[in-house]
Design a protein around this motif. Structure first.
Motif, PDB file in Angstrom:
ATOM      1  N   PRO A 188       0.608  -1.040  -0.016  1.00 51.16           N
ATOM      2  CA  PRO A 188       0.083  -0.200  -0.092  1.00 51.16           C
ATOM      3  C   PRO A 188       1.146   0.919   0.332  1.00 51.16           C
ATOM      4  O   PRO A 188       0.237   2.311  -0.705  1.00 51.16           O
ATOM      5  CB  PRO A 188      -1.147  -0.218   1.082  1.00 51.16           C
ATOM      6  CG  PRO A 188      -1.001  -1.868   1.742  1.00 51.16           C
ATOM      7  CD  PRO A 188       0.397  -1.992   0.969  1.00 51.16           C
ATOM      8  N   THR A 189       1.857   1.602   0.731  1.00 51.75           N
ATOM      9  CA  THR A 189       2.776   2.448   0.337  1.00 51.75           C
ATOM     10  C   THR A 189       4.080   2.048   0.424  1.00 51.75           C
ATOM     11  O   THR A 189       4.913   0.695   1.148  1.00 51.75           O
ATOM     12  CB  THR A 189       2.734   3.175   1.769  1.00 51.75           C
ATOM     13  OG1 THR A 189       3.420   2.277   3.162  1.00 51.75           O
ATOM     14  CG2 THR A 189       1.577   3.444   2.414  1.00 51.75           C
ATOM     15  N   PRO A 190       5.279   2.766   0.256  1.00 53.78           N
ATOM     16  CA  PRO A 190       6.551   2.680   0.063  1.00 53.78           C
ATOM     17  C   PRO A 190       6.967   2.395   1.497  1.00 53.78           C
ATOM     18  O   PRO A 190       7.939   1.402   1.400  1.00 53.78           O
ATOM     19  CB  PRO A 190       7.145   4.302  -0.083  1.00 53.78           C
ATOM     20  CG  PRO A 190       5.919   5.114  -0.112  1.00 53.78           C
ATOM     21  CD  PRO A 190       4.878   4.214  -0.070  1.00 53.78           C
ATOM     22  N   GLY A 191       6.626   2.733   2.593  1.00 47.51           N
ATOM     23  CA  GLY A 191       6.860   1.554   3.899  1.00 47.51           C
ATOM     24  C   GLY A 191       6.398   0.386   3.845  1.00 47.51           C
ATOM     25  O   GLY A 191       7.432  -0.149   4.764  1.00 47.51           O
ATOM     26  N   HIS A 192       5.619  -0.221   3.635  1.00 48.75           N
ATOM     27  CA  HIS A 192       5.300  -1.283   3.207  1.00 48.75           C
ATOM     28  C   HIS A 192       6.069  -1.850   2.393  1.00 48.75           C
ATOM     29  O   HIS A 192       6.775  -3.150   2.640  1.00 48.75           O
ATOM     30  CB  HIS A 192       3.991  -2.108   3.241  1.00 48.75           C
ATOM     31  CG  HIS A 192       2.587  -1.209   3.992  1.00 48.75           C
ATOM     32  ND1 HIS A 192       2.242  -0.320   3.940  1.00 48.75           N
ATOM     33  CD2 HIS A 192       2.160  -2.146   4.980  1.00 48.75           C
ATOM     34  CE1 HIS A 192       1.251   0.387   5.155  1.00 48.75           C
ATOM     35  NE2 HIS A 192       1.176  -1.375   5.182  1.00 48.75           N
ATOM     36  N   PHE A 193       6.732  -1.609   1.822  1.00 49.57           N
ATOM     37  CA  PHE A 193       7.347  -2.093   0.725  1.00 49.57           C
ATOM     38  C   PHE A 193       8.994  -2.450   1.663  1.00 49.57           C
ATOM     39  O   PHE A 193      10.062  -3.214   1.102  1.00 49.57           O
ATOM     40  CB  PHE A 193       7.653  -1.135  -0.645  1.00 49.57           C
ATOM     41  CG  PHE A 193       8.590  -1.677  -1.971  1.00 49.57           C
ATOM     42  CD1 PHE A 193       8.488  -2.633  -2.169  1.00 49.57           C
ATOM     43  CD2 PHE A 193       9.153  -1.100  -2.660  1.00 49.57           C
ATOM     44  CE1 PHE A 193       9.123  -3.571  -3.387  1.00 49.57           C
ATOM     45  CE2 PHE A 193      10.244  -1.694  -3.381  1.00 49.57           C
ATOM     46  CZ  PHE A 193      10.024  -2.713  -3.837  1.00 49.57           C
ATOM     47  N   ALA A 194       9.345  -0.991   1.607  1.00 45.22           N
ATOM     48  CA  ALA A 194      10.504  -1.120   2.303  1.00 45.22           C
ATOM     49  C   ALA A 194      10.311  -2.433   3.875  1.00 45.22           C
ATOM     50  O   ALA A 194      11.675  -3.131   3.993  1.00 45.22           O
ATOM     51  CB  ALA A 194      11.163   0.274   2.996  1.00 45.22           C
ATOM     52  N   SER A 195       9.795  -2.147   4.408  1.00 44.90           N
ATOM     53  CA  SER A 195       9.319  -3.258   5.679  1.00 44.90           C
ATOM     54  C   SER A 195       9.391  -5.128   5.491  1.00 44.90           C
ATOM     55  O   SER A 195      10.278  -4.972   6.015  1.00 44.90           O
ATOM     56  CB  SER A 195       8.197  -2.896   6.631  1.00 44.90           C
ATOM     57  OG  SER A 195       7.744  -3.523   7.357  1.00 44.90           O
ATOM     58  N   TRP A 196       8.887  -5.007   3.998  1.00 43.96           N
ATOM     59  CA  TRP A 196       8.856  -6.295   3.807  1.00 43.96           C
ATOM     60  C   TRP A 196      10.515  -6.340   3.301  1.00 43.96           C
ATOM     61  O   TRP A 196      10.923  -8.038   3.967  1.00 43.96           O
ATOM     62  CB  TRP A 196       7.831  -6.584   2.009  1.00 43.96           C
ATOM     63  CG  TRP A 196       8.138  -7.831   0.885  1.00 43.96           C
ATOM     64  CD1 TRP A 196       7.889  -8.868   1.736  1.00 43.96           C
ATOM     65  CD2 TRP A 196       9.042  -7.699  -0.165  1.00 43.96           C
ATOM     66  NE1 TRP A 196       8.384  -9.853   0.724  1.00 43.96           N
ATOM     67  CE2 TRP A 196       8.586  -9.370  -0.535  1.00 43.96           C
ATOM     68  CE3 TRP A 196       9.866  -6.807  -0.526  1.00 43.96           C
ATOM     69  CZ2 TRP A 196       9.901  -9.515  -1.821  1.00 43.96           C
ATOM     70  CZ3 TRP A 196      10.677  -7.259  -1.692  1.00 43.96           C
ATOM     71  CH2 TRP A 196      10.256  -8.583  -2.129  1.00 43.96           C
TER      72      TRP A 196
END
Length: 411
Positions: free
Chosen positions: A283-291
Motif C-alpha cells: 500500500p505504501t513505500p513504507g510497506h515495501f521497505a518493511s517487506w
C-alpha cells in the motif's frame, strides 16, 4: 472469534507428504464447525488428488508454511483454482508441546478461518521463473569469481607476480600470458611482449614479474582452473541470453530502473525479479521497505528506545540493492551521495548504506506505481529541506567558538 473464511484449509508440507486439514460448516443444526484431516503424497498424482479433495469441500482459501522449496510444487498445482496464502513459519508457531504434523495443519486452518494469517508476497509465475534465472546467474558469477581467486593463488604459490602489475588477470593481457605460460613459455621478454592496450607501457614491469618457480604441477592447476572459468563463462552467457528473452515483456519496467543512478541492466533484472513491477501488493513505500527488511526497527519499553537491526529479508534483493547503493553514492552530484555522507558522519558507513538502500526502494515504489522515470533530488536537497535547522546548528557552533552574530534574512 468471528469466522472470516467459511471454507478453508491448512497444509503442512513436507518432502514426501502433505497433511491437509479442511474446516467447513458442520452438517448439524448447532452451527458447529467440522474439520477433516487427510494425508497426501507429494507426487503429481497425490497433489492432483489433494486439489480434487479440496474442491469437493468447496474450499476457497488455502494456507501453507514456507518450508524450503517443498511448497513450490504444491503452490503451482493449487494456484489455478484456489486463493493461496504462503505464511512465514516464525509467525504461526504453535504452543510448546503441541508439535505434530496434524496439529500444525489444524493450527494453520484455524488461524486462516479467523483471518489471523498474513501472507507472504509471491510474484506471478513469469517473475518466479525470472528469479530462478537471475539467482542462478548470480551463483555462477560467484563461482567464477572464486575460481579467478584460485588462479591468483596458484600464481602466488609459484611466485609469479602477474597480479601486481595486471589489475585483471583474466583480461586480454593476463589471459594471453597465462596461456603462454601453460604451454611452457619461460622467456620473460616474450611473455611481456604479449601485453595489449595500455599495458604495453608496463612491459618492463611485466618482464620482472613473470619469472617465478612455475613447475608442471602449477601449469596443470592453471589449465584446469582456466577450463573451469571458460565453462562457467559459457554457462553465464547462455543464462544472459535466456534472461534477455524472458524479460522482453518487462522492458518498460527495466528501462525505468535503469534511470536510477548506479543501476545497470543486470542489476535492474535482479531487482525486478525479486520485487516485480506491480506495487499494488504494497500500500505504501513504507510497506515495501518493511517487506524488504530495509527500514528502521522499533523497540521501546518503559520510555527507553533500544537500537535493533533491520532483520533478515530477501538476501538476493539486499545484495542487488547493496551493489546499486554503493554505485549510487559514487555518482557525483547525486542525492544518494549527499544522503550517504550525511548519515555516515552519524552512524558509520554500514548504517549509511542501509539508509541509501531504503531511499532507493522508496524511489522504486513511486516509479513503478506512477510509471515515471527517476528524478534525482540533487545534492542540495537535504540542505534545502532543513535550511532553518542547519542555520540553528551553525549558530550553536559559532556560539561555542565564542562568536556572537546576528542573523538577517537575505534580500
Amino acid at each position: 472469534m468471528d469466522v472470516v473464511n467459511e471454507r478453508c484449509a491448512g497444509l503442512d508440507v513436507h518432502k514426501k507428504t502433505v497433511v491437509a486439514c479442511v474446516r467447513v460448516p458442520g452438517l448439524d443444526a448447532g452451527g458447529q464447525r467440522e474439520k477433516v484431516i487427510r494425508t497426501f503424497q507429494t507426487t503429481m498424482a497425490g497433489l492432483e488428488a489433494l486439489r480434487d479433495w479440496l474442491g469437493r469441500y468447496g474450499v476457497t482459501r488455502v494456507a501453507m508454511e514456507s518450508t524450503g522449496v517443498y511448497w513450490r510444487p504444491v503452490y503451482t498445482v493449487l494456484e489455478p483454482g484456489f486463493e493461496l496464502m504462503l505464511v512465514n513459519a516464525r509467525h504461526v508457531k504453535h504452543l510448546p508441546g503441541r508439535k505434530t504434523d496434524v496439529k500444525d495443519c489444524e493450527w494453520l486452518a484455524q488461524l486462516l478461518e479467523h483471518g489471523l494469517l498474513r501472507g507472504s508476497f509471491i510474484p506471478p509465475a513469469p517473475l518466479r521463473d525470472l528469479r530462478d534465472l537471475t539467482r542462478r546467474r548470480k551463483a555462477l558469477s560467484r563461482d567464477r569469481g572464486k575460481e579467478v581467486t584460485r588462479v591468483a593463488k596458484t600464481l602466488e604459490l609459484a611466485n609469479v607476480k602477474l597480479g601486481s602489475v595486471v589489475t585483471d588477470i583474466m583480461g586480454l593481457t593476463g589471459r594471453l600470458i597465462l596461456e603462454a605460460m601453460i604451454r611452457g613459455e619461460k622467456d620473460p621478454q616474450v611473455l611481456a611482449g604479449l601485453a595489449r592496450g595500455s599495458l604495453r607501457r608496463k612491459q618492463k614491469e611485466l618482464a620482472e614479474a613473470v619469472p617465478g618457480l612455475l613447475r608442471d604441477h602449477h601449469r596443470f592447476l592453471l589449465s584446469e582452473q582456466l577450463a573451469t572459468i571458460d565453462h562457467l563463462t559459457e554457462r553465464i552467457r547462455k543464462l544472459d541470453a535466456r534472461i534477455e528473452e524472458v524479460t522482453r515483456p518487462f522492458s518498460p519496467a527495466l528501462d525505468l530502473l535503469e534511470t536510477i543512478p548506479g543501476v545497470a541492466r543486470r542489476s535492474a533484472e535482479a531487482i525486478l525479479a525479486e520485487t516485480g513491477d506491480d506495487m499494488s501488493k504494497f500500500p505504501t513505500p513504507g510497506h515495501f521497505a518493511s517487506w524488504a527488511r530495509l527500514c528502521p526497527g522499533n523497540h521501546e519499553s518503559a520510555g527507553k528506545r533500544s537500537p535493533v537491526s533491520t532483520g533478515r529479508g530477501n538476501p538476493w534483493l539486499r545484495a542487488a540493492l547493496s551493489q546499486v547503493a554503493w554505485a549510487a553514492v559514487r555518482t557525483k552530484g547525486s542525492y544518494y551521495r549527499a544522503l550517504y555522507h550525511r548519515h555516515k558522519s552519524r552512524g558509520g558507513p554500514k548504517k549509511a548504506i542501509v539508509v541509501v538502500q531504503h531511499a532507493l526502494l522508496v524511489a522504486i515504489w513511486h516509479m513503478f506505481s506512477r510509471g515515471t522515470t527517476h528524478e534525482d533530488l540533487g545534492p542540495d536537497h537535504l540542505q534545502r529541506s532543513d535550511k532553518e535547522r542547519q542555520a540553528r546548528y551553525l549558530l550553536r557552533r559559532l556560539h561555542k567558538l565564542g562568536v556572537n552574530v546576528q542573523v538577517q534574512p537575505a534580500a
